[in-house]
Design a protein around this motif. Structure first.
Motif, PDB file in Angstrom:
ATOM      1  N   PRO A  74       1.016  -1.170  -0.093  1.00 13.65           N
ATOM      2  CA  PRO A  74       0.128   0.113   0.149  1.00 13.65           C
ATOM      3  C   PRO A  74       0.773   1.269   0.108  1.00 13.65           C
ATOM      4  CG  PRO A  74      -0.142  -0.906   2.076  1.00 13.65           C
ATOM      5  CD  PRO A  74       0.810  -1.813   1.357  1.00 13.65           C
ATOM      6  N   LYS A  75       0.439   1.963  -0.733  1.00 15.64           N
ATOM      7  CA  LYS A  75       0.888   3.650  -0.703  1.00 15.64           C
ATOM      8  C   LYS A  75       0.839   4.315   0.702  1.00 15.64           C
ATOM      9  CE  LYS A  75       0.250   4.857  -5.441  1.00 15.64           C
ATOM     10  NZ  LYS A  75      -0.291   5.589  -6.385  1.00 15.64           N
ATOM     11  N   ARG A  76       2.042   4.890   1.103  1.00 13.13           N
ATOM     12  CA  ARG A  76       2.261   5.271   2.455  1.00 13.13           C
ATOM     13  C   ARG A  76       1.976   6.931   2.591  1.00 13.13           C
ATOM     14  NH1 ARG A  76       7.790   6.544   5.826  1.00 13.13           N
ATOM     15  NH2 ARG A  76       6.593   6.779   8.026  1.00 13.13           N
ATOM     16  N   VAL A 127      10.474  15.622   6.593  1.00  5.43           N
ATOM     17  CA  VAL A 127       9.784  15.705   5.334  1.00  5.43           C
ATOM     18  C   VAL A 127      10.625  15.053   4.237  1.00  5.43           C
ATOM     19  CG1 VAL A 127       8.920  17.032   3.346  1.00  5.43           C
ATOM     20  CG2 VAL A 127       8.160  17.631   5.918  1.00  5.43           C
ATOM     21  N   ALA A 128      11.995  15.482   4.163  1.00  2.95           N
ATOM     22  CA  ALA A 128      12.796  14.951   3.267  1.00  2.95           C
ATOM     23  C   ALA A 128      12.855  13.403   3.445  1.00  2.95           C
ATOM     24  CB  ALA A 128      14.155  15.539   3.362  1.00  2.95           C
ATOM     25  N   ASP A 129      13.015  13.015   4.548  1.00  3.15           N
ATOM     26  CA  ASP A 129      13.142  11.491   4.898  1.00  3.15           C
ATOM     27  C   ASP A 129      11.888  10.796   4.670  1.00  3.15           C
ATOM     28  OD1 ASP A 129      15.819  11.885   5.838  1.00  3.15           O
ATOM     29  OD2 ASP A 129      15.057  11.769   8.221  1.00  3.15           O
ATOM     30  N   PHE A 130      10.882  11.209   4.756  1.00  2.00           N
ATOM     31  CA  PHE A 130       9.689  10.491   4.399  1.00  2.00           C
ATOM     32  C   PHE A 130       9.419  10.384   2.853  1.00  2.00           C
ATOM     33  CE2 PHE A 130       5.164  10.857   2.940  1.00  2.00           C
ATOM     34  CZ  PHE A 130       4.576   9.931   3.732  1.00  2.00           C
ATOM     35  N   GLN A 158      11.981   7.795   1.410  1.00  2.00           N
ATOM     36  CA  GLN A 158      11.699   6.358   1.762  1.00  2.00           C
ATOM     37  C   GLN A 158      10.350   5.850   0.992  1.00  2.00           C
ATOM     38  OE1 GLN A 158      11.401   6.368   6.072  1.00  2.00           O
ATOM     39  NE2 GLN A 158      13.413   7.219   6.409  1.00  2.00           N
ATOM     40  N   GLY A 159       9.931   6.624   0.021  1.00  2.00           N
ATOM     41  CA  GLY A 159       8.861   6.215  -0.726  1.00  2.00           C
ATOM     42  C   GLY A 159       7.555   6.984  -0.324  1.00  2.00           C
ATOM     43  N   GLY A 160       7.246   7.807   0.616  1.00  5.75           N
ATOM     44  CA  GLY A 160       6.120   8.369   0.958  1.00  5.75           C
ATOM     45  C   GLY A 160       5.480   8.976  -0.095  1.00  5.75           C
ATOM     46  N   HIS A 161       4.041   9.108   0.036  1.00 15.13           N
ATOM     47  CA  HIS A 161       3.483   9.401  -1.361  1.00 15.13           C
ATOM     48  C   HIS A 161       2.731  10.984  -0.819  1.00 15.13           C
ATOM     49  CE1 HIS A 161       3.482   6.584  -4.256  1.00 15.13           C
ATOM     50  NE2 HIS A 161       3.645   5.872  -3.341  1.00 15.13           N
ATOM     51  N   GLY A 162       2.481  11.140   0.496  1.00  9.36           N
ATOM     52  CA  GLY A 162       1.563  12.415   0.833  1.00  9.36           C
ATOM     53  C   GLY A 162       1.703  12.558   2.390  1.00  9.36           C
ATOM     54  N   LEU A 163       1.611  13.908   2.603  1.00  6.13           N
ATOM     55  CA  LEU A 163       1.752  14.347   4.216  1.00  6.13           C
ATOM     56  C   LEU A 163       0.747  15.377   4.450  1.00  6.13           C
ATOM     57  CD1 LEU A 163       5.676  14.859   4.566  1.00  6.13           C
ATOM     58  CD2 LEU A 163       4.200  13.247   5.867  1.00  6.13           C
ATOM     59  N   ASN A 164      -0.048  15.446   5.461  1.00  9.50           N
ATOM     60  CA  ASN A 164      -0.826  16.273   6.144  1.00  9.50           C
ATOM     61  C   ASN A 164      -0.095  16.749   7.043  1.00  9.50           C
ATOM     62  OD1 ASN A 164      -3.721  14.133   5.773  1.00  9.50           O
ATOM     63  ND2 ASN A 164      -3.594  16.169   4.601  1.00  9.50           N
ATOM     64  N   VAL A 165      -0.032  18.375   7.206  1.00 10.34           N
ATOM     65  CA  VAL A 165       0.848  18.905   8.108  1.00 10.34           C
ATOM     66  C   VAL A 165      -0.157  19.677   8.972  1.00 10.34           C
ATOM     67  CG1 VAL A 165       2.572  20.761   8.154  1.00 10.34           C
ATOM     68  CG2 VAL A 165       2.222  19.468   6.381  1.00 10.34           C
ATOM     69  N   THR A 166       0.270  19.601  10.438  1.00  5.18           N
ATOM     70  CA  THR A 166      -0.232  20.164  11.519  1.00  5.18           C
ATOM     71  C   THR A 166       0.483  20.952  12.214  1.00  5.18           C
ATOM     72  OG1 THR A 166      -2.088  19.672  13.334  1.00  5.18           O
ATOM     73  CG2 THR A 166      -0.279  18.152  13.014  1.00  5.18           C
ATOM     74  N   VAL A 167      -0.005  21.528  13.538  1.00  5.59           N
ATOM     75  CA  VAL A 167       0.721  22.636  14.277  1.00  5.59           C
ATOM     76  C   VAL A 167       2.105  21.952  14.481  1.00  5.59           C
ATOM     77  CG1 VAL A 167      -1.366  23.931  14.969  1.00  5.59           C
ATOM     78  CG2 VAL A 167      -0.421  21.801  16.215  1.00  5.59           C
ATOM     79  N   PRO A 168       3.200  22.707  14.717  1.00  6.17           N
ATOM     80  CA  PRO A 168       3.377  24.185  14.390  1.00  6.17           C
ATOM     81  C   PRO A 168       4.056  24.305  13.091  1.00  6.17           C
ATOM     82  CG  PRO A 168       5.092  23.451  15.706  1.00  6.17           C
ATOM     83  CD  PRO A 168       4.397  22.313  15.386  1.00  6.17           C
TER      84      PRO A 168
END
Length: 284
Positions: free
Chosen positions: A7-9, A53-56, A59-69
């Motif tokens: 599965p995509k991460r 963020v760069a590490d994610f 390592q093949g990550g596809h998307g990030l939600n960003v929260t505080v701060p």
């Protein structure tokens, strides 16, 4: 025999992040739409967001939600490839890679507007007080004005930050500048139709230091923080005369659905997920 495609991460990144319900929401959306995905929580060091963020993605990550701060830092990282919503907000809550380039969007405003309409408090023609001037406030100020509110007044513990946000918004939307004002918490004024807490004060169990007299007849007090029980801001608002209070759970699901659509090209059904999440919060 070939092995199944992993599965995509995806993940939510913030500090703190332990309280986040985003994994549950995106897993429910995935089941709904038949998409296999893995969604994690990442607690980034306060001085190590860019590296995390760069590490994610490395390592093949596809998307990030960003929260505080980190929403304003995310904006800076994706500076070269921002959506119009993100550019106007000066903050990013959704990151993804496209052709090896980091892209950013802000779906907070979409989520908030959807939830206000669900609560029968559409912003059009309303006088709205926005408490806070950080990344969360930046994400919703433009959408509230664009939705046709009669007046938007931004207040913050540090008045200078509220004025800076007002100047930024007015610079991008000069035709609506007359509907926009800013000041300190003590200058909150009133009465208002809708009061929105865009600070993280409720995470610390303390409401913002707001004066009395904020709430007009039938007013809504909306906390962008969510919790299994009324937040300190919601309790304060009830004491001060708000007719209706709501936390940000519906906004959370709404902005997640918008992020999901960006990443996967399909819009999930929010209502069953919001109901399931509310039940989960009540019994945990």
């Amino acid at each position: 025999m070939t092995s199944a495609t992993p599965p995509k991460r995806y993940a939510v990144i913030g500090n703190p992040v332990e309280h986040s319900r985003s994994p549950f929401i995106h897993e429910q959306f995935g089941r709904q739409t038949g998409l296999a995905l893995r969604y994690d929580k990442i607690k980034a060091p306060l001085d190590g967001f860019a590296g995390a963020v760069a590490d994610f993605f490395a390592q093949g990550g596809h998307g990030l939600n960003v929260t505080v701060p980190f929403k304003e830092e995310a904006f800076a990282l994706a500076q070269a490839h921002l959506s119009e919503r993100a550019r106007l907000a000066g903050a990013v809550n959704t990151l993804w890679m496209e052709q090896g380039r980091l892209h950013g969007c802000n779906t907070d405003g979409v989520g908030l507007l959807h939830d206000l309409r669900r609560l029968s408090h559409a912003p059009a023609g309303k006088n709205i007080l926005l408490v806070g001037a950080g990344g969360a406030a930046r994400g919703v100020a433009f959408p509230l004005l664009d939705a046709g509110c009669a007046r938007l007044h931004i207040v913050n513990r540090t008045a200078q930050r509220a004025q800076q946000l007002r100047q930024q918004v007015a610079g991008h939307m000069p035709r609506l500048a007359a509907s926009l004002s800013a000041g300190s918490l003590a200058e909150a004024g009133g009465p208002w139709d809708i009061v929105i807490n865009a600070t993280s004060s409720s995470l610390g169990q303390t409401p913002p230091d707001l004066p009395a007299g904020l709430y007009g007849p039938g007013a809504l007090a909306y906390d962008m923080v969510y919790a299994p029980r009324p937040t300190p801001f919601m309790e304060q608002a009830r004491r001060q005369g708000a007719r209706q209070t709501a936390d940000g759970l519906g906004m959370l699901v709404g902005q997640a659905a918008a992020s999901f659509a960006i990443w996967h090209g399909v819009s999930p059904d929010m209502e069953p997920v919001l109901h399931a999440l509310r039940q989960q919060l009540l019994y945990t």
